[in-house]
Design a protein around this motif. Structure first.
Motif, short mmCIF file in Angstrom:
data_model
loop_
_atom_site.label_atom_id
_atom_site.label_comp_id
_atom_site.label_asym_id
_atom_site.label_seq_id
_atom_site.Cartn_x
_atom_site.Cartn_y
_atom_site.Cartn_z
N ARG A 61 49.08 30.04 33.04
CA ARG A 61 48.34 31.30 33.00
C ARG A 61 47.78 31.69 34.37
O ARG A 61 47.03 32.65 34.46
CB ARG A 61 47.20 31.19 31.99
N GLU A 62 48.11 30.95 35.38
CA GLU A 62 47.60 31.26 36.71
C GLU A 62 48.55 32.25 37.38
O GLU A 62 49.59 31.89 37.93
CB GLU A 62 47.48 29.98 37.55
N ILE A 63 48.18 33.51 37.28
CA ILE A 63 49.00 34.57 37.86
C ILE A 63 48.33 35.09 39.13
O ILE A 63 47.11 35.01 39.28
CB ILE A 63 49.22 35.72 36.85
N THR A 64 49.13 35.63 40.01
CA THR A 64 48.63 36.17 41.28
C THR A 64 48.80 37.67 41.30
O THR A 64 49.72 38.22 40.66
CB THR A 64 49.38 35.55 42.47
N LYS A 65 47.95 38.32 42.01
CA LYS A 65 48.01 39.77 42.09
C LYS A 65 49.16 40.20 42.96
O LYS A 65 49.29 39.79 44.12
CB LYS A 65 46.69 40.31 42.64
N LEU A 66 50.01 41.07 42.43
CA LEU A 66 51.17 41.58 43.16
C LEU A 66 50.79 42.83 43.94
O LEU A 66 49.81 43.52 43.59
CB LEU A 66 52.31 41.88 42.20
N PRO A 67 51.54 43.18 44.95
CA PRO A 67 51.24 44.40 45.70
C PRO A 67 51.42 45.64 44.83
O PRO A 67 52.18 45.65 43.86
CB PRO A 67 52.24 44.37 46.86
N SER A 68 50.72 46.69 45.17
CA SER A 68 50.79 47.93 44.39
C SER A 68 52.09 48.67 44.71
O SER A 68 52.79 48.37 45.70
CB SER A 68 49.59 48.82 44.71
N LYS A 80 39.41 35.40 35.59
CA LYS A 80 40.03 35.98 36.77
C LYS A 80 41.44 36.47 36.48
O LYS A 80 41.82 37.60 36.85
CB LYS A 80 40.05 34.94 37.89
N TYR A 81 42.21 35.66 35.78
CA TYR A 81 43.60 36.02 35.50
C TYR A 81 43.68 37.10 34.42
O TYR A 81 44.61 37.93 34.44
CB TYR A 81 44.38 34.78 35.08
N LYS A 82 42.74 37.11 33.50
CA LYS A 82 42.69 38.19 32.51
C LYS A 82 42.46 39.53 33.19
O LYS A 82 43.06 40.55 32.80
CB LYS A 82 41.60 37.91 31.48
N GLU A 83 41.59 39.53 34.18
CA GLU A 83 41.33 40.78 34.89
C GLU A 83 42.54 41.23 35.69
O GLU A 83 42.83 42.44 35.79
CB GLU A 83 40.13 40.58 35.81
N ILE A 84 43.29 40.29 36.27
CA ILE A 84 44.51 40.65 37.00
C ILE A 84 45.53 41.28 36.05
O ILE A 84 46.17 42.30 36.38
CB ILE A 84 45.10 39.40 37.69
N LYS A 85 45.68 40.72 34.85
CA LYS A 85 46.63 41.28 33.88
C LYS A 85 46.18 42.67 33.43
O LYS A 85 47.01 43.59 33.31
CB LYS A 85 46.76 40.35 32.68
N ARG A 86 44.89 42.83 33.20
CA ARG A 86 44.39 44.15 32.76
C ARG A 86 44.65 45.20 33.84
O ARG A 86 45.10 46.32 33.53
CB ARG A 86 42.91 44.05 32.44
N ALA A 87 44.39 44.87 35.10
CA ALA A 87 44.63 45.82 36.18
C ALA A 87 46.11 46.12 36.34
O ALA A 87 46.51 47.28 36.61
CB ALA A 87 44.06 45.25 37.49
N THR A 88 46.96 45.12 36.14
CA THR A 88 48.40 45.34 36.24
C THR A 88 48.90 46.26 35.13
O THR A 88 49.74 47.15 35.37
CB THR A 88 49.15 43.99 36.18
N LEU A 89 48.40 46.08 33.92
CA LEU A 89 48.80 46.96 32.81
C LEU A 89 48.38 48.41 33.08
O LEU A 89 49.16 49.34 32.84
CB LEU A 89 48.17 46.47 31.51
N ASN A 90 47.17 48.59 33.56
CA ASN A 90 46.73 49.95 33.88
C ASN A 90 47.59 50.58 34.98
O ASN A 90 47.89 51.78 34.95
CB ASN A 90 45.27 49.94 34.32
N GLU A 91 47.99 49.75 35.95
CA GLU A 91 48.83 50.26 37.03
C GLU A 91 50.20 50.68 36.50
O GLU A 91 50.76 51.71 36.92
CB GLU A 91 48.98 49.20 38.12
N LEU A 92 50.76 49.92 35.57
CA LEU A 92 52.05 50.28 34.98
C LEU A 92 51.96 51.57 34.19
O LEU A 92 52.87 52.42 34.24
CB LEU A 92 52.56 49.14 34.09
#
Length: 603
Positions: free
Chosen positions: A63-70, A105-117
């Protein structure tokens, strides 16, 4: 060994429990293994309804995901690959139930990624390429399809939106954005049904329909919109979706009687029925008669009745020839003892009559108005009031006027009987208006109905007198029978149980006949001569109100039971029966045979 008289500084509950009644310290009881406590099937454990509940997700191991570039920082040629990476990153499932504070931390990264998509799909075109379809559908399936939690109300009682709190999904912060992304995906101008049909198949739709049983109303609302979009885009899945919805309703009607998404499924069907072509296919008619009509008999009808009535009306607007089987089906499932459900049936019936054809109306008017007459006679004032509102509908009154010779003899006895005897004054006024309308339609037929009603009342009274006379003859024959003294009941001869006179029989005859009904029963012969007028109703209401205020201000002025024409509540008097008295005298209490503990009674 006597305990020390000196009071200890702190007295523990264990010390209190370890002492017996004589003050001697008792040995401690053996420890109880709570895991072996079993409850019987009849025992119900009360627990507070949880405000939040979580489904059983297959939580990802890594579950350790990293933030990808926009997307704005990435060249246009690499955005497709970045889109796929972000979708795979959103396929990671986190734990929201057992440990909701983990991986914040990783939950927040996933939430931000979903909003970006979601934002990227809404603002850009030519995004959906063939490699994205497989990853997108897989992301939706990983996040949405899961095992739902057990129902918070297993008994299946109907859900009251005003009283009951819905059980919300704990993982909703991520699920909501996934549903929004799915809707953006389907509604995108770049969406191709030919490419999507490889991934959005029957298995996908079946799993989606299973989610309609979720207790979270927010999720059911998203599911309703999502399934409707799939039905509109994927033409090859339409028949399968209708069939699966039918199977869901069959299971709900005949097996479980518990499903949370019936209202949402009916709302989808309402728009689907509106798009049916004429003439209707045979499968659509079967769906109406075998699925929609039996839905009226489920105990939780109030949860989805508006959507069900809309579907019925949509069918009848498409094909008016279905009016007869629909109304006969409603009368078949008409409730007998549930008054709120009966009011719902009356509401739906009026909606149907507003669109019914005159020719179809003639085929159902006889059983229809027989049931309406029963509703007018209902002691529940809301049922009677709702039935009488039919006579305020202009279109229904137009239909009645064209068939008054058939309808008036059916409903007249119920209206005439309860014009003075119903306990609710509002019903009196509504009945008066209905009678006035019938009188204006056909005065001659109205007079004939009055005379026919009086003749029928006389026949009923004559039959009642014959019945009472037959019972009187049987009683007299039993009295003079020489073998009557051979039979005893509790030591008392049956001849002593017989009444010496016919006073009770006479009083029973007086009540059962129509001579003393008045406010308690039917209308007597004097009332049959004249119809109730509006002035009589107003005077009656005024007298009741004045009597009520007088009794409230002057309690001493309350009339005694001897006053005629007054209705007073008094204590019931049991009839004196010699056999009952003898049995009570011979009865012996069982106290001497019971082993009572004197010490327990004193304590």
């Amino acid at each position: 060994m006597m305990p020390n008289k000196k009071k200890p500084p702190t007295k523990k509950p264990e010390d209190e429990a370890a002492k017996s009644g004589n003050g001697v310290a008792a040995p401690p009881p053996p420890p109880t293994k709570l895991s072996k406590v079993s409850y019987s099937a009849a025992t119900t454990l009360k627990k507070d309804k949880p405000k939040e509940n979580s489904s059983r997700f297959n939580v990802s191991q890594d579950r350790e995901i990293t933030k990808l570039p926009s997307f704005s920082e990435t060249p246009a040629a690499d955005r497709e690959a970045l889109f796929v990476k972000k979708l795979r990153q959103c396929s990671v499932i986190f734990d929201f139930s057992s440990n909701p504070l983990s991986d914040l931390k990783y939950k927040e990264i996933k939430r931000a990624t979903l909003n970006e998509l979601v934002e990227y799909l809404a603002q850009n075109r030519n995004v959906l390429t063939e490699p994205i379809y497989a990853e997108a559908v897989n992301t939706f399936a990983c996040n949405l399809f899961r095992t739902l939690p057990p129902p918070s109300n297993p008994s299946g009682a109907e859900f009251d939106p005003e009283e009951d709190e819905p059980s919300l999904e704990a993982a909703w912060p991520h699920l909501q954005i996934v549903y929004e992304l799915f809707l953006r995906f389907i509604e995108s101008p770049d969406f191709s049904a030919n490419m999507a049909k490889k991934y959005i198949d029957q298995k996908f739709v079946s799993h989606l329909l299973e989610l309609f049983d979720s207790e979270d109303p927010r999720e059911r609302d998203f599911l309703k919109t999502t399934l409707h979009r799939i039905y509109g885009k994927m033409l090859g899945l339409r028949a399968f979706i209708r069939k699966q919805i039918n199977n869901t309703f069959y299971r709900f009607i005949y097996e479980t009687e518990r499903h949370n998404g019936v209202a949402e499924l009916l709302e989808i069907l309402g728009s689907i029925i509106n798009g049916f072509f004429m003439p209707l296919k045979e499968e659509h008619k079967v769906f109406l008669l075998k699925v929609l009509l039996p839905l009226h008999k489920v105990k939780s009808l109030s949860v989805y009745h508006p959507q069900l009535a809309y579907c019925i009306v949509q069918f009848l607007e498409k094909d008016s020839t279905l009016t007869h089987p629909v109304i006969i089906g409603l009368l078949k499932f008409w409730p007998k003892t549930h008054s709120p459900k009966e009011v719902m049936f009356l509401n739906e019936l009026e909606e149907i009559l507003d669109i019914v054809d005159a020719n179809e109306f003639q085929s159902v008017m006889t059983p229809l108005f027989k049931q309406l007459a029963k509703c007018v006679s209902s002691p529940h004032f809301q049922v009677a009031e709702r039935a009488l509102y039919f006579f305020n509908n202009e279109y229904i009154m137009h239909l009645i006027q064209d068939n008054v010779t058939t309808i008036m003899p059916i409903v007249f006895p119920a209206l005439y009987k309860h014009s003075k005897t119903h306990w609710n004054k509002t019903i009196h006024g509504l009945i008066y208006n209905a009678l006035k309308l019938f009188m204006e339609m056909n005065q001659k037929l109205f007079d004939e109905c009055v005379q026919q009603y009086k003749v029928q009342r006389q026949k009923e009274k004559e039959e009642m007198r014959k019945r009472e006379q037959a019972w009187t003859n049987i009683l007299q024959a039993a009295k003079v029978n020489p073998k009557a003294s051979l039979f005893t009941l509790n030591g008392v001869h049956d001849t002593e149980l017989f009444l010496d006179d016919n006073s009770s029989i006479a009083s029973a005859s007086h009540l059962l006949s129509g001579n003393s009904v008045g406010k308690f029963g039917d209308i007597d012969d004097v009332d049959c001569e004249n119809l109730p007028t509006k002035a009589e109703l107003e005077n009656s209401a005024t007298s009741v109100l004045s009597a009520t205020s007088l009794s409230a201000s002057h309690p001493s002025s309350i009339p005694t039971p001897k006053d005629e024409g007054t209705l007073l509540s008094r204590k019931s008097e049991l009839p004196l029966n010699k056999g009952t008295v003898k049995a009570l005298e011979n009865h012996k209490r069982m106290d001497p045979f019971l082993n009572t503990n004197k010490e327990s009674t004193t304590t």
